[in-house]
Motif scaffolding. Sequence first.
Motif, short mmCIF file in Angstrom:
data_model
loop_
_atom_site.label_atom_id
_atom_site.label_comp_id
_atom_site.label_asym_id
_atom_site.label_seq_id
_atom_site.Cartn_x
_atom_site.Cartn_y
_atom_site.Cartn_z
N SER A 186 -40.29 -11.79 18.55
CA SER A 186 -38.93 -12.07 18.97
C SER A 186 -38.83 -11.91 20.48
N ASN A 187 -38.30 -12.93 21.14
CA ASN A 187 -38.07 -12.89 22.59
C ASN A 187 -39.30 -12.50 23.39
N GLY A 188 -40.46 -13.05 23.03
CA GLY A 188 -41.69 -12.79 23.76
C GLY A 188 -42.29 -11.41 23.50
N LYS A 189 -41.81 -10.73 22.47
CA LYS A 189 -42.32 -9.40 22.10
C LYS A 189 -42.93 -9.48 20.70
N LEU A 190 -44.18 -9.03 20.60
CA LEU A 190 -44.87 -8.95 19.33
C LEU A 190 -44.80 -7.51 18.85
N THR A 191 -44.24 -7.31 17.66
CA THR A 191 -44.17 -5.98 17.07
C THR A 191 -45.13 -5.94 15.89
N MET A 192 -46.03 -4.94 15.92
CA MET A 192 -46.97 -4.75 14.83
C MET A 192 -46.66 -3.42 14.17
N THR A 193 -46.60 -3.44 12.84
CA THR A 193 -46.27 -2.25 12.07
C THR A 193 -47.40 -1.97 11.10
N ASP A 194 -47.94 -0.75 11.14
CA ASP A 194 -49.02 -0.41 10.21
C ASP A 194 -48.42 0.04 8.88
N PRO A 195 -49.24 0.21 7.84
CA PRO A 195 -48.72 0.56 6.52
C PRO A 195 -47.89 1.85 6.48
N SER A 196 -48.11 2.76 7.42
CA SER A 196 -47.34 4.01 7.44
C SER A 196 -45.97 3.82 8.10
N GLY A 197 -45.74 2.65 8.69
CA GLY A 197 -44.46 2.38 9.35
C GLY A 197 -44.51 2.56 10.86
N ALA A 198 -45.64 3.02 11.41
CA ALA A 198 -45.78 3.19 12.86
C ALA A 198 -45.77 1.81 13.52
N LYS A 199 -45.00 1.68 14.60
CA LYS A 199 -44.87 0.39 15.28
C LYS A 199 -45.42 0.46 16.69
N GLU A 200 -45.95 -0.67 17.11
CA GLU A 200 -46.40 -0.85 18.49
C GLU A 200 -45.86 -2.20 18.94
N GLU A 201 -45.24 -2.22 20.14
CA GLU A 201 -44.65 -3.46 20.65
C GLU A 201 -45.41 -3.91 21.89
#
Length: 166
Positions: free
Chosen positions: A115-130
């Motif tokens: 979204s808006n040039g930002k890639l958000t990755m979420t691992d199975p535990s719910g931890a996110k990295e943008e």
Amino acid sequence: MKPAFRLRATRLPFFSGMLLLALLLVQCGKKSDDTAPSGNAIVGTWRFSKIAVKDKEGKITDQTELIFTLVPCLAQVRLTFKEDGTTSGSGGQNCGTADDVLPDDLTGQGKWSLSNGKLTMTDPSGAKEEYDVQLNGSTMTLSVPDVDDTTGNPTGEVILLTMTKV
């Protein structure tokens, strides 16, 4: 003299995409022909091809050879972004002792959104990295501000992860 790069096990996965996952050339500003990437452009399988650090002064230091020497399995990691918004990874399980520092989205299943040039990755535990993301043909560059592991404060450096579509 301060080393140009401080390798920290907790940041290692994000260098390729961190190590990806990453992508990676820094953009000092948007060009008039830059557009936010679409999700369809990210769909596919990617490998890390370059890992760099941009310091506070804007100097970019290529760390690919160093990282791939220290953690050679990273050159084998493949990250697949699927149309349904999930990710799968392969090759990370071959990292042996480095396996505990690789995010689950490199070694297993995760989710992604753009979204808006930002890639958000979420691992199975719910931890996110943008990541900020730039796409240029079959090359994807992810950038993320580096954070001091001790204080949690931004260091002023930016980790640049370049990936190539396979």
